[in-house]
Design a protein around this motif. Structure first.
Motif, PDB file in Angstrom:
ATOM      1  N   THR A 141       0.850  -1.193   0.000  1.00 38.35           N
ATOM      2  CA  THR A 141       0.000   0.000   0.000  1.00 38.35           C
ATOM      3  C   THR A 141       0.884   1.241   0.000  1.00 38.35           C
ATOM      4  O   THR A 141       1.744   1.397   0.864  1.00 38.35           O
ATOM      5  CB  THR A 141      -0.910   0.032   1.249  1.00 38.35           C
ATOM      6  OG1 THR A 141      -1.667  -1.177   1.289  1.00 38.35           O
ATOM      7  CG2 THR A 141      -1.866   1.209   1.205  1.00 38.35           C
ATOM      8  N   LEU A 142       0.675   2.100  -1.000  1.00 38.06           N
ATOM      9  CA  LEU A 142       1.415   3.366  -1.106  1.00 38.06           C
ATOM     10  C   LEU A 142       0.409   4.488  -0.856  1.00 38.06           C
ATOM     11  O   LEU A 142      -0.610   4.573  -1.547  1.00 38.06           O
ATOM     12  CB  LEU A 142       2.018   3.506  -2.508  1.00 38.06           C
ATOM     13  CG  LEU A 142       3.019   2.411  -2.913  1.00 38.06           C
ATOM     14  CD1 LEU A 142       3.345   2.511  -4.403  1.00 38.06           C
ATOM     15  CD2 LEU A 142       4.298   2.532  -2.099  1.00 38.06           C
ATOM     16  N   SER A 143       0.669   5.326   0.139  1.00 41.82           N
ATOM     17  CA  SER A 143      -0.347   6.308   0.560  1.00 41.82           C
ATOM     18  C   SER A 143       0.185   7.727   0.680  1.00 41.82           C
ATOM     19  O   SER A 143       1.372   7.941   0.920  1.00 41.82           O
ATOM     20  CB  SER A 143      -0.903   5.933   1.940  1.00 41.82           C
ATOM     21  OG  SER A 143      -1.530   4.695   1.888  1.00 41.82           O
ATOM     22  N   HIS A 144      -0.744   8.677   0.557  1.00 39.89           N
ATOM     23  CA  HIS A 144      -0.462  10.094   0.830  1.00 39.89           C
ATOM     24  C   HIS A 144      -1.636  10.669   1.612  1.00 39.89           C
ATOM     25  O   HIS A 144      -2.787  10.383   1.302  1.00 39.89           O
ATOM     26  CB  HIS A 144      -0.297  10.868  -0.480  1.00 39.89           C
ATOM     27  CG  HIS A 144      -0.008  12.332  -0.277  1.00 39.89           C
ATOM     28  ND1 HIS A 144      -0.989  13.294  -0.217  1.00 39.89           N
ATOM     29  CD2 HIS A 144       1.168  12.989  -0.118  1.00 39.89           C
ATOM     30  CE1 HIS A 144      -0.439  14.474  -0.031  1.00 39.89           C
ATOM     31  NE2 HIS A 144       0.876  14.325   0.028  1.00 39.89           N
ATOM     32  N   HIS A 145      -1.326  11.461   2.629  1.00 39.84           N
ATOM     33  CA  HIS A 145      -2.376  12.109   3.416  1.00 39.84           C
ATOM     34  C   HIS A 145      -2.119  13.603   3.402  1.00 39.84           C
ATOM     35  O   HIS A 145      -1.092  14.060   3.913  1.00 39.84           O
ATOM     36  CB  HIS A 145      -2.378  11.584   4.861  1.00 39.84           C
ATOM     37  CG  HIS A 145      -2.549  10.092   4.918  1.00 39.84           C
ATOM     38  ND1 HIS A 145      -3.774   9.493   4.777  1.00 39.84           N
ATOM     39  CD2 HIS A 145      -1.648   9.094   5.051  1.00 39.84           C
ATOM     40  CE1 HIS A 145      -3.619   8.182   4.830  1.00 39.84           C
ATOM     41  NE2 HIS A 145      -2.338   7.913   4.984  1.00 39.84           N
ATOM     42  N   ALA A 146      -3.032  14.357   2.798  1.00 43.68           N
ATOM     43  CA  ALA A 146      -2.916  15.829   2.803  1.00 43.68           C
ATOM     44  C   ALA A 146      -3.563  16.346   4.081  1.00 43.68           C
ATOM     45  O   ALA A 146      -4.711  16.007   4.386  1.00 43.68           O
ATOM     46  CB  ALA A 146      -3.618  16.404   1.572  1.00 43.68           C
ATOM     47  N   GLU A 147      -2.815  17.166   4.817  1.00 42.59           N
ATOM     48  CA  GLU A 147      -3.322  17.684   6.096  1.00 42.59           C
ATOM     49  C   GLU A 147      -3.691  19.158   6.022  1.00 42.59           C
ATOM     50  O   GLU A 147      -4.350  19.681   6.922  1.00 42.59           O
ATOM     51  CB  GLU A 147      -2.260  17.469   7.185  1.00 42.59           C
ATOM     52  CG  GLU A 147      -2.016  15.994   7.446  1.00 42.59           C
ATOM     53  CD  GLU A 147      -0.810  15.728   8.331  1.00 42.59           C
ATOM     54  OE1 GLU A 147      -0.104  16.693   8.694  1.00 42.59           O
ATOM     55  OE2 GLU A 147      -0.578  14.551   8.646  1.00 42.59           O
ATOM     56  N   ASP A 148      -3.221  19.850   4.951  1.00 42.27           N
ATOM     57  CA  ASP A 148      -3.398  21.292   4.874  1.00 42.27           C
ATOM     58  C   ASP A 148      -3.432  21.687   3.386  1.00 42.27           C
ATOM     59  O   ASP A 148      -2.539  21.271   2.629  1.00 42.27           O
ATOM     60  CB  ASP A 148      -2.195  21.964   5.578  1.00 42.27           C
ATOM     61  CG  ASP A 148      -2.366  23.456   5.755  1.00 42.27           C
ATOM     62  OD1 ASP A 148      -3.019  24.096   4.905  1.00 42.27           O
ATOM     63  OD2 ASP A 148      -1.825  23.993   6.740  1.00 42.27           O
ATOM     64  N   ARG A 149      -4.426  22.494   3.003  1.00 48.18           N
ATOM     65  CA  ARG A 149      -4.538  22.914   1.591  1.00 48.18           C
ATOM     66  C   ARG A 149      -3.356  23.784   1.161  1.00 48.18           C
ATOM     67  O   ARG A 149      -3.171  24.029  -0.033  1.00 48.18           O
ATOM     68  CB  ARG A 149      -5.849  23.669   1.355  1.00 48.18           C
ATOM     69  CG  ARG A 149      -7.050  22.758   1.407  1.00 48.18           C
ATOM     70  CD  ARG A 149      -8.370  23.432   1.045  1.00 48.18           C
ATOM     71  NE  ARG A 149      -9.419  22.434   1.043  1.00 48.18           N
ATOM     72  CZ  ARG A 149     -10.070  22.029   2.137  1.00 48.18           C
ATOM     73  NH1 ARG A 149      -9.816  22.571   3.303  1.00 48.18           N
ATOM     74  NH2 ARG A 149     -10.979  21.069   2.052  1.00 48.18           N
ATOM     75  N   ALA A 150      -2.546  24.246   2.104  1.00 46.27           N
ATOM     76  CA  ALA A 150      -1.363  25.058   1.758  1.00 46.27           C
ATOM     77  C   ALA A 150      -0.426  24.274   0.829  1.00 46.27           C
ATOM     78  O   ALA A 150       0.259  24.881  -0.001  1.00 46.27           O
ATOM     79  CB  ALA A 150      -0.624  25.470   3.026  1.00 46.27           C
ATOM     80  N   ILE A 151      -0.409  22.948   0.929  1.00 47.10           N
ATOM     81  CA  ILE A 151       0.522  22.176   0.064  1.00 47.10           C
ATOM     82  C   ILE A 151       0.126  22.307  -1.409  1.00 47.10           C
ATOM     83  O   ILE A 151       0.981  22.374  -2.285  1.00 47.10           O
ATOM     84  CB  ILE A 151       0.631  20.683   0.466  1.00 47.10           C
ATOM     85  CG1 ILE A 151      -0.708  19.949   0.381  1.00 47.10           C
ATOM     86  CG2 ILE A 151       1.236  20.553   1.870  1.00 47.10           C
ATOM     87  CD1 ILE A 151      -0.607  18.433   0.561  1.00 47.10           C
ATOM     88  N   PHE A 152      -1.184  22.387  -1.683  1.00 41.62           N
ATOM     89  CA  PHE A 152      -1.645  22.545  -3.075  1.00 41.62           C
ATOM     90  C   PHE A 152      -1.388  23.980  -3.541  1.00 41.62           C
ATOM     91  O   PHE A 152      -1.000  24.210  -4.686  1.00 41.62           O
ATOM     92  CB  PHE A 152      -3.145  22.255  -3.191  1.00 41.62           C
ATOM     93  CG  PHE A 152      -3.596  20.973  -2.530  1.00 41.62           C
ATOM     94  CD1 PHE A 152      -2.979  19.763  -2.797  1.00 41.62           C
ATOM     95  CD2 PHE A 152      -4.672  20.978  -1.638  1.00 41.62           C
ATOM     96  CE1 PHE A 152      -3.416  18.593  -2.186  1.00 41.62           C
ATOM     97  CE2 PHE A 152      -5.114  19.816  -1.031  1.00 41.62           C
ATOM     98  CZ  PHE A 152      -4.474  18.615  -1.299  1.00 41.62           C
ATOM     99  N   ALA A 153      -1.642  24.922  -2.641  1.00 42.80           N
ATOM    100  CA  ALA A 153      -1.508  26.344  -3.001  1.00 42.80           C
ATOM    101  C   ALA A 153      -0.045  26.691  -3.291  1.00 42.80           C
ATOM    102  O   ALA A 153       0.258  27.378  -4.271  1.00 42.80           O
ATOM    103  CB  ALA A 153      -2.054  27.211  -1.871  1.00 42.80           C
ATOM    104  N   ARG A 154       0.866  26.189  -2.448  1.00 40.85           N
ATOM    105  CA  ARG A 154       2.294  26.486  -2.688  1.00 40.85           C
ATOM    106  C   ARG A 154       2.755  25.845  -3.992  1.00 40.85           C
ATOM    107  O   ARG A 154       3.564  26.412  -4.730  1.00 40.85           O
ATOM    108  CB  ARG A 154       3.143  25.981  -1.508  1.00 40.85           C
ATOM    109  CG  ARG A 154       2.904  26.810  -0.258  1.00 40.85           C
ATOM    110  CD  ARG A 154       3.859  26.447   0.862  1.00 40.85           C
ATOM    111  NE  ARG A 154       3.414  27.094   2.090  1.00 40.85           N
ATOM    112  CZ  ARG A 154       3.204  26.472   3.245  1.00 40.85           C
ATOM    113  NH1 ARG A 154       3.428  25.170   3.350  1.00 40.85           N
ATOM    114  NH2 ARG A 154       2.797  27.133   4.298  1.00 40.85           N
ATOM    115  N   GLY A 155       2.239  24.657  -4.283  1.00 36.81           N
ATOM    116  CA  GLY A 155       2.566  23.989  -5.553  1.00 36.81           C
ATOM    117  C   GLY A 155       2.072  24.811  -6.731  1.00 36.81           C
ATOM    118  O   GLY A 155       2.765  24.955  -7.746  1.00 36.81           O
ATOM    119  N   ALA A 156       0.874  25.382  -6.616  1.00 37.53           N
ATOM    120  CA  ALA A 156       0.308  26.184  -7.710  1.00 37.53           C
ATOM    121  C   ALA A 156       1.139  27.446  -7.940  1.00 37.53           C
ATOM    122  O   ALA A 156       1.395  27.828  -9.090  1.00 37.53           O
ATOM    123  CB  ALA A 156      -1.138  26.548  -7.379  1.00 37.53           C
ATOM    124  N   VAL A 157       1.585  28.075  -6.858  1.00 33.99           N
ATOM    125  CA  VAL A 157       2.437  29.271  -6.985  1.00 33.99           C
ATOM    126  C   VAL A 157       3.762  28.885  -7.673  1.00 33.99           C
ATOM    127  O   VAL A 157       4.226  29.576  -8.598  1.00 33.99           O
ATOM    128  CB  VAL A 157       2.690  29.904  -5.592  1.00 33.99           C
ATOM    129  CG1 VAL A 157       3.829  30.910  -5.649  1.00 33.99           C
ATOM    130  CG2 VAL A 157       1.411  30.553  -5.060  1.00 33.99           C
TER     131      VAL A 157
END
Ligand SMILES: NC(=O)C1=CN([C@@H]2O[C@H](COP(=O)(O)OP(=O)(O)OC[C@H]3O[C@@H](n4cnc5c(N)ncnc54)[C@H](OP(=O)(O)O)[C@@H]3O)[C@@H](O)[C@H]2O)C=CC1
Ligand SMILES: O=C(O)C1=N[C@H](C(=O)O)C[C@H](O)C1
Length: 267
Positions: free
Chosen positions: A227-243
């Motif tokens: 099992t390979l997993s990812h858990h996002a805890e904060d939307r900041a990770i998506f926002a910083r990636g978009a920037v």
């Protein structure tokens, strides 16, 4: 770089406005919302919880985009398509985080990308894009007798399923297996389904509460399971990636790029 945030009144809109405010090499040029939204006229900084920034949320798309360098867009498929057409005219960077596109939308976005830089990904985080590379490798290394299932859980407000990330991970698995995802995907199961088709890539969707985004890819063999997993805890990770994607795309040749391009995971 002067950036516009679309969907400024939404969950990701707020995260994007906060991410821009963290940096001094970019500025929030405008914040836009759908015409008729109750957020129109509100101060976008206050709405994002960081105090007044004197940039009122507007529905004047042309006015906002004509003097900007790029758009960060986490809205709806229809809105993103309309933005892509406007940005193709203007030749500006378009970072698309929106999910839930159908085949017709995807084709129209590819046409727009002939005239503008589009960076589009179902998930803008470093972790998920690295996970996708690991899934591709695992699917290629393991024998086909290992069944692949993608499991995701999101908050109760999410409107599309499977998530864009689940589909991105399914694509990575299909690439590793050298098969076409659309021909092998089992996107839901109900009732007397019969046995699992050989080579299928299955999807299971959970919705509830405030979960930001959980994804697991399960490779199930006879007598063992990875099992390979990812858990996002904060939307900041998506926002910083978009920037980061907007900065990467600034001044680049028109084309349709992914976060794997931005992060150098395709090199
Ligand atoms: N790629 C990634 O890394 C991530 C992608 N996402 C995706 O981003 C999208 C948005 O998610 P989220 O922020 O949670 O959703 P929200 O519903 O909270 O936000 C979307 C916002 O877009 C607004 N909107 C709708 N139409 C327009 C328009 N024509 N012009 C401007 N704004 C518009 C909505 O307004 P109204 O509500 O008034 O209609 C809403 O405020 C989803 O597709 C989601 O899956 C989310 C997180 C990460
Ligand atoms: O709607 C969300 O919230 C999210 N959407 C994206 C998806 O569809 O995968 C990314 C993230 O998981 C959060």
């Amino acid at each position: 770089m002067k950036l516009v945030v679309a969907g400024a009144g939404g969950r990701m809109g707020g995260a994007l406005i906060r991410a821009i405010a963290e940096r001094d090499d970019i500025v929030l040029h405008a914040a836009i919302e759908r015409s008729g939204s109750p957020a129109i006229g509100e101060d976008s900084g206050e709405r994002a919880g960081i105090g007044r920034n004197e940039i009122a949320i507007t529905d004047d798309v042309e006015g906002a985009l004509s003097s900007a360098d790029g758009l960060l867009d986490f809205t709806t498929p229809e809105a993103s398509l309309a933005f892509a057409r406007t940005l193709a005219e203007l030749g500006r960077v378009h970072v698309i985080g929106t999910t839930g596109f159908d085949e017709t939308h995807e084709k129209a976005l590819a046409v727009a990308a002939e005239r503008a830089v589009i960076v589009k990904s179902g998930n803008m985080s470093l972790g998920v894009n690295l996970l996708a590379a690991m899934v591709r490798r695992a699917a290629s290394a393991l024998p086909e007798s290992f069944d692949i299932e993608v499991l995701e859980m999101h908050h109760k407000h999410k409107v599309d399923a499977p998530s864009g990330t689940a589909l991105l991970l399914g694509e990575a698995a299909a690439e590793g297996r050298k098969i076409v995802l659309s021909e092998n995907a089992v996107r839901s199961r109900d009732g007397h389904t019969g046995p699992r088709p050989e080579g299928a890539i299955g999807f299971a969707t959970l919705r509830g509460g405030s979960v930001v985004g959980d994804h697991s890819v399960i490779l199930a063999g006879a007598g063992e399971r990875i099992t390979l997993s990812h858990h996002a805890e904060d939307r900041a990770i998506f926002a910083r990636g978009a920037v980061a994607a907007a900065l990467w795309g600034h001044g680049r040749q028109p084309g349709l790029y992914s976060m794997a391009d931005v992060l150098g995971l395709n090199d």
